[in-house]
Design an enzyme around this catalytic site. Structure first.
Site, PDB file in Angstrom:
ATOM      1  N   HIS A 169      24.147   5.953  38.760  1.00 48.56           N
ATOM      2  CA  HIS A 169      25.056   6.325  37.665  1.00 48.56           C
ATOM      3  C   HIS A 169      26.442   5.710  37.876  1.00 48.56           C
ATOM      4  CE1 HIS A 169      26.600   9.095  34.519  1.00 48.56           C
ATOM      5  NE2 HIS A 169      27.712   8.993  35.223  1.00 48.56           N
ATOM      6  N   GLU A 170      27.002   5.917  39.058  1.00 50.00           N
ATOM      7  CA  GLU A 170      28.351   5.418  39.314  1.00 50.00           C
ATOM      8  C   GLU A 170      28.375   3.895  39.405  1.00 50.00           C
ATOM      9  OE1 GLU A 170      30.790   7.291  38.965  1.00 50.00           O
ATOM     10  OE2 GLU A 170      29.656   9.180  38.938  1.00 50.00           O
TER      11      GLU A 170
ATOM     12  N   HIS B 114      28.923   2.457  35.990  1.00 52.51           N
ATOM     13  CA  HIS B 114      30.347   2.389  35.657  1.00 52.51           C
ATOM     14  C   HIS B 114      31.021   1.220  36.373  1.00 52.51           C
ATOM     15  CE1 HIS B 114      30.166   6.169  33.604  1.00 52.51           C
ATOM     16  NE2 HIS B 114      30.020   6.916  34.690  1.00 52.51           N
TER      17      HIS B 114
END
Length: 376
Positions: free
Chosen positions: A25-26, A29
């Site tokens: 997820h990170e 980003h």
């Protein structure tokens, strides 16, 4: 009935599932931010004091926090992990050029959306791999038997009937019917049936059934009351693997949104809302069954992580996207004070939700019953 694995095994399974998902997820980003020339000061898995870490040649601190319940990327120009921005006028020209908040709103929106998108992509790849190995489920929704006294019997379904629709939704396979029914115990539905080349519709109320899994945990589900033939899996051409897996992922997102809406509107009890302890329990139980089931669970966890982060709640990715939509409409962002109050409200809402979920988790593992016996 299987025994629940020991606590240490539950903890390891939880970390083995949630850790990679938070990283994915990170990293979504992070990598999209890199494409847009945004600097990253910190990439953290977990919150709180640093347990281990290193600094790369770009100056990004990669670290692991002691509380493994999430993570964050702190971009250049962020005041905190919630990505609230600093005053751009106070930044040097070099920092301003690499600042997240100095980028156009569409770039910031793509950076934020990339986190949930990475979770959905991971789930799609896992499902595609399973389909490549095992084929895609294609069991037709053809009635092989009708349970006596069931909703199906009440509307006169017989062997050989094919369910082609429910509440206006097309049914192509038995899994579609089962998934839709499972989330709607005790609800009125309209069934569309084909029989001998002709179709008809009938209204019935789904049965509400309490089922127990192999570890003795109970769930309330809806049932129409039909049995089908042997489960069918069909090979899928390589070029259709991703679309097929994307369809399963989208169906899971739909079911998750329906379940959440039912809790919000009171159609499902708040007690069904689970948190980290419940996730750890499920992860450990599924991991004790086998790797195949555990990897499949990771795909569903990944979808849930992406879905939850897209909810329009400040502090979550969806809250940021909502603010960017307002900014794009107004041609300027909300004031700093308004954003601060929104984030405070979002933080309070998330903490309240976490508290409720944790209390439910403690109840599900029998803590209150144990305390009652000890105090009694």
């Amino acid at each position: 009935m299987l025994e629940t694995p020991p606590i240490w095994f539950l903890a390891l399974a939880f970390l083995g599932a949630i850790g990679p998902l938070v990283f994915i997820h990170e990293f979504g980003h992070y990598i999209v931010g890199r494409w847009f020339g945004i600097g990253a000061e910190t990439f953290s898995i977990g919150f709180g004091r640093e347990v281990a870490g290193w600094t790369d040649k770009r100056g990004t601190r990669w670290k692991v926090g002691w509380l493994p319940l999430g993570g964050y990327v702190r971009f250049t120009g962020d005041m905190n992990p919630a990505s609230m921005g600093q005053d751009l006028d106070k930044l040097s020209p070099d920092l301003r050029a690499r600042s997240f908040h100095a980028k156009p709103v569409w770039q910031r929106a793509l950076v934020v959306f990339a986190g949930p998108a990475a979770n959905f992509l991971l789930a799609i790849l896992i499902f595609a791999a399973f389909i490549a190995v095992n084929g895609a489920p294609r069991t037709p929704a053809v009635v092989a038997a009708v349970m006596p006294g069931s909703p199906a019997a009440a509307i006169g379904l017989v062997k050989g009937d094919r369910v082609v629709g429910i509440d206006g939704r097309e049914i192509r396979r038995f899994d579609d019917l089962a998934d839709y029914s499972r989330l709607r115990p005790g609800e009125e539905v309209v069934i569309t049936v084909e029989r001998a080349g002709r179709s008809f519709t009938a209204s019935t109320r789904l049965a509400s059934v309490t089922e127990a899994d192999r570890f003795g945990q109970t769930y309330r589900v809806g049932r129409l009351g039909i049995a089908t033939g042997e489960r069918v899996f069909e090979p899928v051409p390589p070029l259709q693997l991703i679309p097929e897996a994307a369809g399963i992922t989208w169906s899971t997102i739909e079911n998750t949104s329906v379940g959440l809406w039912q809790i919000i509107t009171g159609r499902r009890p708040l007690e069904e809302l689970g948190g980290p302890i419940k996730m750890a329990q499920v992860a450990g139980q599924v991991a004790s069954i086998g790797w195949f089931e555990f990897v499949q669970l990771i795909a569903f966890f990944s979808i849930n992580l992406g879905f939850i982060n897209l909810l329009p709640v400040p502090m979550l990715d969806g809250g940021h996207l909502a603010l960017y939509a307002v900014e794009a409409t107004r041609r300027k962002p909300l004031g700093a004070q308004a954003q601060e109050w929104l984030f405070r409200g979002g933080f309070a809402a998330l903490m309240t939700l976490m508290l409720v979920a944790t209390l439910n988790d403690l109840s599900s593992v029998g803590l209150w019953q144990t305390l009652g016996r000890l105090l009694g």
